[in-house]
Write an enzyme that holds these catalytic residues in place. Structure first.
Site, short mmCIF file in Angstrom:
data_model
loop_
_atom_site.label_atom_id
_atom_site.label_comp_id
_atom_site.label_asym_id
_atom_site.label_seq_id
_atom_site.Cartn_x
_atom_site.Cartn_y
_atom_site.Cartn_z
N CYS A 1 -51.31 -8.92 -66.25
CA CYS A 1 -50.29 -7.89 -66.24
C CYS A 1 -50.73 -6.61 -66.91
O CYS A 1 -50.04 -5.61 -66.85
CB CYS A 1 -49.01 -8.37 -66.90
SG CYS A 1 -49.14 -8.50 -68.71
N GLY A 2 -51.87 -6.61 -67.61
CA GLY A 2 -52.24 -5.41 -68.32
C GLY A 2 -51.50 -5.30 -69.62
O GLY A 2 -51.05 -6.28 -70.19
#
Length: 280
Positions: free
Chosen positions: A115-116
């Site tokens: 997801c970062g």
């Protein structure tokens, strides 16, 4: 230092036949990024290019703009009881006069490979002011045919993916379609940070005459990283997010998604794409 790949035993089932064999997997380990000795972020990454990853991350955070902003990047002692070096902690020391970010804006900085960066306090905190406003003068003019050729060039250069099938890739191309650099990582955002960090070290920022191609989707974070590095064109083989499109439109970046074969969707900045005679 950690290895890029590791071997694990796997039970293989093919057409009803069962066999045991070793399999090559992409390595995934945590990397803690410290700034001036203070923990700033933890990311799950594929070991390798760790200094470039840390530098690129700090470019995307608006802390670094040139190699002169960095005094040193070093590995620190790890989290083991005996204090031995695990090569999973790096500390970035800034050059004299370079301002530290406001640590009061800290989030629980955990970055996952999927997801970062998570936990940003607000959208405003993400939209960091770039040191390199997009100003490709004269503007890039890219043909659909040139863009269509880039995914195959990216795929041909993915060395570790061929052995594992488990890595994202990010590549920089010139406006004539020549490959400048490519980085692989279990996290697509890490691959981009490694590209940008290497460009910072080599004094190539801003990347105002380049195209960034990513092997997966184009998230807001990837669009932000491109903007912070002065990259005018971001292309992805999969879909962009709505916020990525909004950011591209606001900053003047060209955003291309679903770049597959001769097909693509241009979500923002279509003035850089030569669509005349292409059925526009």
């Amino acid at each position: 230092m950690g290895r890029v790949t590791e071997r694990r035993r796997v039970t293989r089932v093919r057409a009803g036949a069962v066999s045991a064999r070793p399999d090559t997997l992409v390595a995934e380990e945590p990397l803690e990024i410290r700034l001036a000795g203070k923990p700033l972020a933890i990311t799950m990454r594929t070991p390798g290019d760790d200094f470039a990853l840390a530098a690129g991350f700090l470019v995307s955070e608006g802390v670094l703009a040139s190699a002169d902003d960095v005094r040193s990047i070093v590995y620190c002692a790890g989290a083991t009881e005996d204090g031995s070096n695990t090569y999973n902690v790096v500390d970035v020391q800034l050059a004299e006069g370079v301002a530290l970010p406001d640590f009061t804006l800290e989030r629980n900085v955990y970055t996952s490979s999927s997801c970062g960066l998570c936990g940003k306090a607000s959208l405003d905190a993400v939209r960091t002011t770039t040191h390199f406003p997009l100003a490709d003068t004269p503007p890039l003019r890219l043909s659909p045919a040139l863009l269509s050729a880039l995914p195959d060039r990216l795929r041909a250069a993915q060395r570790v993916f061929d052995r594992t099938g488990g890595l994202h890739a990010a590549a920089l191309f010139t406006e004539s379609g020549e490959l400048v650099d490519i980085r692989e990582d279990v996290g697509r955002h890490n691959a981009v940070d490694k590209l940008v960090g290497r460009a910072l070290t080599d004094a190539r920022l801003p990347l105002s005459r380049t195209i960034l191609l990513v092997s997966g989707r184009a998230s807001f974070e990837l669009a932000q990283k491109a903007v912070m590095a002065g990259i005018p064109v971001l292309a992805a083989v999969s879909a962009p997010s709505s916020l990525a499109v909004d950011l591209a439109a606001e900053t003047g970046m060209t955003l291309v998604g679903f770049l597959r074969g001769e097909s693509m969707n241009v979500y923002a900045g279509e003035e850089r794409i030569m669509l005349e005679g292409a059925g526009a």
